[in-house]
Design an enzyme around this catalytic site. Structure first.
Site, PDB file in Angstrom:
ATOM      1  N   GLU A  16      34.111  15.194  37.957  1.00  0.00           N
ATOM      2  CA  GLU A  16      34.192  16.646  37.427  1.00  0.00           C
ATOM      3  C   GLU A  16      33.007  17.560  37.465  1.00  0.00           C
ATOM      4  O   GLU A  16      33.486  18.642  37.259  1.00  0.00           O
ATOM      5  CB  GLU A  16      34.408  16.315  35.621  1.00  0.00           C
ATOM      6  CG  GLU A  16      35.578  15.487  35.222  1.00  0.00           C
ATOM      7  CD  GLU A  16      35.483  14.965  33.949  1.00  0.00           C
ATOM      8  OE1 GLU A  16      36.575  14.243  33.550  1.00  0.00           O
ATOM      9  OE2 GLU A  16      34.632  15.229  33.199  1.00  0.00           O
ATOM     10  N   CYS A 109      37.817  17.690  30.327  1.00  0.00           N
ATOM     11  CA  CYS A 109      37.504  16.156  29.665  1.00  0.00           C
ATOM     12  C   CYS A 109      36.578  16.455  28.423  1.00  0.00           C
ATOM     13  O   CYS A 109      36.989  17.288  27.446  1.00  0.00           O
ATOM     14  CB  CYS A 109      36.727  15.461  30.766  1.00  0.00           C
ATOM     15  SG  CYS A 109      36.786  13.531  30.123  1.00  0.00           S
ATOM     16  N   HIS A 132      40.089  15.504  27.214  1.00  0.00           N
ATOM     17  CA  HIS A 132      40.604  14.030  27.406  1.00  0.00           C
ATOM     18  C   HIS A 132      41.031  13.517  26.019  1.00  0.00           C
ATOM     19  O   HIS A 132      40.633  13.950  24.872  1.00  0.00           O
ATOM     20  CB  HIS A 132      39.188  13.234  27.712  1.00  0.00           C
ATOM     21  CG  HIS A 132      39.591  11.843  28.183  1.00  0.00           C
ATOM     22  ND1 HIS A 132      39.647  10.942  27.280  1.00  0.00           N
ATOM     23  CD2 HIS A 132      39.823  11.528  29.386  1.00  0.00           C
ATOM     24  CE1 HIS A 132      40.007   9.692  28.012  1.00  0.00           C
ATOM     25  NE2 HIS A 132      39.989  10.032  29.159  1.00  0.00           N
TER      26      HIS A 132
END
Length: 197
Positions: A16, A109, A132
């Site tokens: 990420e 996330c 997430h």
């Protein structure tokens, strides 16, 4: 040329962080990374990879307002790294400054939890976001934000995404937001990006 500021902390998620940085560079953006509360001169990432940011801390970027120097602030996920962002007063203030200036803030996330923390500290509008699944309750139930299970969500100047598997789509979406669809396609084509990510 768009200017991007990406934060990184111990416990940030490698994919990420690296994937957006790579894609933005391919797009010709000016990209700068800065560490947040690092114990060493590198970030010890979630999968034990070590990444040396361009600047060891936000303070080392100088005194000028960072939201005036950059077009977007990007926050990778990774549980421990996201927790550092969400509990760091300078990061929360920076998120607020970008939002107040109408600049983009992007989080992927668990990084979305820092948006929630910044809004709790400074007030301002909540938006429609994703994250997430492991932090959904923190964002939706405790934070009161509208939640989506889409892979990438754009709500005004907030761009959020779900996790490592959506990092490429997240990065390309940011390229399109900052530089248009033609630039996104130009970056994606030589990367042999699948039509469905």
């Amino acid at each position: 040329m768009p200017k991007v500021l990406i934060l990184v902390a111990d416990g940030s998620e490698e994919i990420e962080f690296v994937t957006p940085y790579d894609v933005f560079t391919r797009a010709g953006f000016e990209v700068v990374s800065a560490g947040v509360e690092l114990k060493e001169n590198y970030a010890h990432m979630t999968r034990n990879i070590r990444i040396i940011p361009d600047f060891p801390s936000l303070l080392s970027l100088g005194q000028q307002a960072l939201h005036e120097q950059h077009d977007i602030l990007v926050l990778p996920g990774g549980g421990p790294g996201a927790k550092t962002f969400a509990t760091s007063a300078p990061v929360l203030d920076l998120i607020n400054a970008f939002r107040d200036a109408g600049k983009y803030v992007a989080a992927i996330c668990a990084g979305t939890t820092a948006l929630v923390a910044a809004q709790k500290k400074h007030g301002g509008e909540k938006g429609r976001v994703t994250s997430h699944p492991s932090v959904r309750a923190e964002v939706e139930t405790k934070g009161g934000w509208e939640y989506s299970e889409e892979r990438v969500v754009i709500d005004r100047n907030l761009i959020t995404s779900r996790g490592p598997g959506t990092a490429l789509l997240f990065a390309l979406t940011i390229v399109e937001a900052l530089a248009g669809r033609e630039k996104r396609d130009k970056v994606a084509l030589p990367m042999i990006v699948a039509e469905t990510l």
